[in-house]
Motif scaffolding. Structure first.
Motif, mmCIF file in Angstrom:
data_model
loop_
_atom_site.group_PDB
_atom_site.id
_atom_site.type_symbol
_atom_site.label_atom_id
_atom_site.label_comp_id
_atom_site.label_asym_id
_atom_site.label_seq_id
_atom_site.Cartn_x
_atom_site.Cartn_y
_atom_site.Cartn_z
ATOM 1 N N THR A 35 -4.166 5.920 -3.219
ATOM 2 C CA THR A 35 -5.619 5.815 -3.330
ATOM 3 C C THR A 35 -6.203 5.314 -2.011
ATOM 4 O O THR A 35 -5.472 4.890 -1.105
ATOM 5 C CB THR A 35 -6.000 4.842 -4.448
ATOM 6 N N VAL A 36 -7.524 5.333 -1.914
ATOM 7 C CA VAL A 36 -8.176 4.832 -0.700
ATOM 8 C C VAL A 36 -7.777 3.379 -0.446
ATOM 9 O O VAL A 36 -7.449 2.993 0.683
ATOM 10 C CB VAL A 36 -9.708 4.965 -0.818
ATOM 11 N N THR A 37 -7.791 2.566 -1.490
ATOM 12 C CA THR A 37 -7.421 1.157 -1.345
ATOM 13 C C THR A 37 -5.979 1.013 -0.873
ATOM 14 O O THR A 37 -5.676 0.208 0.019
ATOM 15 C CB THR A 37 -7.609 0.417 -2.683
ATOM 16 N N GLU A 38 -5.077 1.794 -1.450
ATOM 17 C CA GLU A 38 -3.668 1.726 -1.057
ATOM 18 C C GLU A 38 -3.466 2.196 0.380
ATOM 19 O O GLU A 38 -2.639 1.652 1.116
ATOM 20 C CB GLU A 38 -2.826 2.565 -2.012
ATOM 21 N N ALA B 30 -4.640 -0.641 2.664
ATOM 22 C CA ALA B 30 -3.636 -1.708 2.680
ATOM 23 C C ALA B 30 -2.445 -1.316 3.545
ATOM 24 O O ALA B 30 -1.921 -2.134 4.318
ATOM 25 C CB ALA B 30 -3.180 -2.020 1.257
ATOM 26 N N HIS B 31 -2.004 -0.072 3.432
ATOM 27 C CA HIS B 31 -0.876 0.393 4.245
ATOM 28 C C HIS B 31 -1.215 0.325 5.729
ATOM 29 O O HIS B 31 -0.397 -0.136 6.541
ATOM 30 C CB HIS B 31 -0.517 1.826 3.859
ATOM 31 N N GLY C 198 1.752 -8.399 -3.404
ATOM 32 C CA GLY C 198 0.526 -7.658 -3.158
ATOM 33 C C GLY C 198 -0.465 -8.275 -2.205
ATOM 34 O O GLY C 198 -1.485 -7.667 -1.892
ATOM 35 N N ARG C 199 -0.204 -9.474 -1.693
ATOM 36 C CA ARG C 199 -1.177 -10.169 -0.854
ATOM 37 C C ARG C 199 -0.930 -9.888 0.629
ATOM 38 O O ARG C 199 0.151 -9.464 1.031
ATOM 39 C CB ARG C 199 -1.100 -11.677 -1.114
ATOM 40 N N GLY D 287 0.803 -1.207 0.000
ATOM 41 C CA GLY D 287 0.000 0.000 0.000
ATOM 42 C C GLY D 287 0.840 1.263 0.000
ATOM 43 O O GLY D 287 2.061 1.232 -0.171
ATOM 44 N N ASP D 288 0.151 2.382 0.209
ATOM 45 C CA ASP D 288 0.820 3.686 0.166
ATOM 46 C C ASP D 288 0.018 4.654 1.038
ATOM 47 O O ASP D 288 -1.168 4.877 0.781
ATOM 48 C CB ASP D 288 0.870 4.190 -1.278
#
Length: 217
Positions: free
Chosen positions: A10-13, A16-17, A80-81, A5-6
């Motif tokens: 984005t919201v998804t990233e 994930a972060h 990415g998992r 993530g970041d």
């Protein structure tokens, strides 16, 4: 699949972060519960990290204690998992799959509950006896279902094999037929192996992955 993530992405990233840093990163052990989705079938299984590191050894031991009909060891993990993030952080992990198909399979849900409790007992979080479950198949492979056998035609899929069938390279796995019953495509096994996933809905499009194979451990 966007881990790690970041925090500025984005919201998804960003989610994930946060999960990677604050949830997975603060954990002693990760269990990621899945089913195989609405259009793919996978037998009830537990996936683990097959590696001689401390993370791999702990992962395999927990997989055996979790108890599922199918154990699937992965020597490497695609990027990415959640389990990729756990591996990077040195945290042992497991993940599950089951038939899916957009339905709730109560028997499989009970397997998940029993398995999570078994691992919690193994880790000392819960007290009590571990409930033994027989393992019928022990498999090995990278776990990337996107590398499976694809169809070159859209139409109606007729499977000629079942989950966990042993096949040889060149064996017919399924056929795609048209509205008039004409044969549009014949899907053959690209290698020797065991059928670990297959399309559960008969309607397919050109380019769809319809069968995936792995190896016996």
């Amino acid at each position: 699949r966007v881990f790690p993530g970041d925090p500025q992405g984005t919201v998804t990233e960003r989610i994930a972060h946060f999960l990677g840093k604050r949830i997975i990163g603060d954990s002693d052990f990760l269990i990621d519960l899945h089913s195989s989705g609405s259009s793919t079938a996978i037998p009830p299984m537990i996936g683990y990290y097959s590696h001689d590191s401390d993370v791999g050894i702990a992962s395999k031991a927990a997989a055996e204690i979790f108890g599922m009909p199918v154990l699937w060891g992965h020597p490497g993990i695609s990027p990415g998992r959640t389990i990729t993030e756990a591996t990077y952080r040195g945290i042992p992990w497991l993940y599950t799959e089951s038939l899916g198909g957009g339905s709730l399979h109560l028997e499989h849900a009970r397997m998940y509950i029993r398995g999570v409790r078994n691992v919690m007992k193994h880790l000392g979080v819960l007290l009590g006896e571990i409930e033994v479950c027989e393992t019928t198949h022990h498999l090995f492979g990278d776990g990337d279902l996107g590398k499976g056998a694809r169809t070159d035609a859209g139409g109606y899929l007729l499977a000629r094999v079942e989950l966990l069938a042993k096949v040889k390279r060149g064996d017919v796995l399924g056929e795609v037929i048209g509205l008039g019953g004409e044969l549009l495509d014949e899907i053959r096994a690209p290698k020797d192996g065991v059928v670990i996933s297959m399309r559960s809905t008969p309607s397919v499009s050109a380019g769809d992955v319809v069968f995936s194979l792995t190896e016996e451990a």
